[in-house]
Scaffold this active site. Structure first.
Site, PDB file in Angstrom:
ATOM      1  N   GLU A 175      62.270  27.104  47.021  1.00  0.00           N
ATOM      2  CA  GLU A 175      62.293  26.213  48.185  1.00  0.00           C
ATOM      3  C   GLU A 175      62.299  27.000  49.482  1.00  0.00           C
ATOM      4  O   GLU A 175      63.357  27.233  50.070  1.00  0.00           O
ATOM      5  CB  GLU A 175      63.533  25.294  48.138  1.00  0.00           C
ATOM      6  N   GLU A 265      61.874  20.841  40.231  1.00  0.00           N
ATOM      7  CA  GLU A 265      63.288  20.503  40.406  1.00  0.00           C
ATOM      8  C   GLU A 265      63.406  19.138  41.072  1.00  0.00           C
ATOM      9  O   GLU A 265      62.734  18.872  42.058  1.00  0.00           O
ATOM     10  CB  GLU A 265      63.974  21.561  41.278  1.00  0.00           C
TER      11      GLU A 265
END
Ligand code: DCB
Length: 355
Positions: A175, A265
């Site tokens: 991320e 995720e």
């Protein structure tokens, strides 16, 4: 007159969507970890990206589903063969994600021994015939370029070691985040270099690239594509309590623009990993991901007592698997039923009515 035209159009559209649902090119996917005694890797083999679809060795679209570890430096004890096997056999998981935090205290850069949790995971998945995501969990450092040197070494080693195994999927930056971190100036140059490193050792396994703003800006790659994008997918992360219809619209637009997506995720909670289990919002996402053939891994396997953890607080401290109902959190019980194909929006609504 107008009304009847509208009615006709609506009926026609409904019939069309019904037909396209039944004849969907995704209809053959059984979503089983083991089918007729064969593991998912035995059945699907070498994965490939065709158009925006993740496909098996024969070119049939497939949707992989499974669980992510929590940070391996915190809850890496669950990244073992017993737990991963339990997740395959009891939870019907086809994939396991090993989340190697790179920065921060205890992350890989300051704690290289953590790599063993990754290799343990990969080996357990190879023995189990499961796919495995090797997740370079960029988070606290914001910018994947910061630890690129370590990523080059790490992915060179992993792809040399496991590049000939169809089980392995490389997730090269979890991320990216922070205002200054953009697709064109940070993520893209990082990704092009890491992909080149991996491709020297591994010509074909899937590589997944993060997108800006905690992997939410999935439109970014379409306007400035990678030079080496073959068998590359892009990730969208969501937390059902925080990211809703607008986030799904972004994904749909990215697919339309030709960007293959893998949700490496997601959580049933708010983006913090806590704040309650959003069942209905989660099931909306599940319908959407299934309809678009998007694979996923859920966050996460831990017993710390946060709402996005599948274990009850302090349950299974030995990390043996073999969980009973009392060992699972609300999130865990819910997720297990989704993965076992025992729950969808329709049956959930019925259950709510009967309550
Ligand atoms: C992501 C991260 C993941 C993080 C989860 C939940 O972060 F990839 O590492 O996990 O989503 O927030 C959490 C754990 C906690 C732990 C914490 C510390 O669940 O137990 O204490 O990491 O690292 C996201 C995702 C989305 C957004 C923000 C974050 N967002 N974030 O959209 O704003 O700031 O970490």
């Amino acid at each position: 007159m107008k009304k009847s035209v509208m009615l006709f159009a609506a009926t026609f559209a409904a019939a069309l969507s019904f037909v396209s649902c039944v004849n969907s090119k995704y209809a053959n996917d059984t979503h089983l970890a083991i089918e007729d005694g064969k593991t998912v890797v035995e059945r699907y083999g070498q994965l490939q990206v065709i158009g925006t679809d993740l496909c098996d060795q024969n070119g049939n679209p497939v949707q992989l589903r499974g669980m992510s570890s929590h940070g391996l430096h915190w809850y890496g004890k669950y990244a073992n063969k017993d737990v991963i096997t339990w997740l395959r056999d009891d939870w019907n998981c086809q994939i396991w994600r090993a989340a190697l935090y790179t920065g921060g205290q205890g992350g890989y850069v300051s704690n290289p021994a953590l790599k063993e949790r990754v290799t343990d995971s990969v080996e357990a998945c190879i023995e189990n015939g499961m796919y495995v995501l090797i997740d370079w969990h960029v988070l606290e450092e914001h910018d994947p370029l910061l630890y690129k040197k370590y990523a080059v070494e790490f992915f060179d080693e992993m792809s040399k070691k496991y590049g000939d195994k169809p089980n392995v999927i490389y997730e090269i930056c979890n991320e990216p985040n922070g205002e200054k971190v953009t697709w064109s100036d940070n993520i893209k140059p990082y990704a092009e270099e890491i992909i080149e490193v991996i491709r020297k050792n591994d010509p074909d396994n899937i590589i997944i690239v993060g997108t800006p703003v905690w992997s939410s800006q999935v439109m970014a790659p379409s306007s400035d594509p990678l030079k080496n994008g073959k068998n590359v997918m892009y990730t969208c992360h969501f937390y059902a309590g925080s990211h809703k219809a607008e986030a799904r619209k972004n994904v749909a637009n990215a697919l339309k623009a030709g960007t293959p997506i893998f949700v490496t995720e997601w959580g049933t909670t708010q983006a913090s990993g806590d704040g309650g289990v959003y069942e209905k919002e989660t099931l909306k996402w599940m319908e959407f991901l299934k309809a678009h053939n998007i694979s996923w891994a859920n966050w996460s396997v831990n017993n710390k007592g946060e709402d996005s953890g599948i274990l009850a607080f302090n349950a299974d401290r030995e990390a043996k698997g073999n969980w009973k109902d009392k060992d699972l959190s609300k999130d865990g019980k819910f997720l297990r039923r989704i993965l076992r194909n025992e729950l969808d929006m329709k049956s959930w609504k019925q259950e709510q009515k009967n309550k």
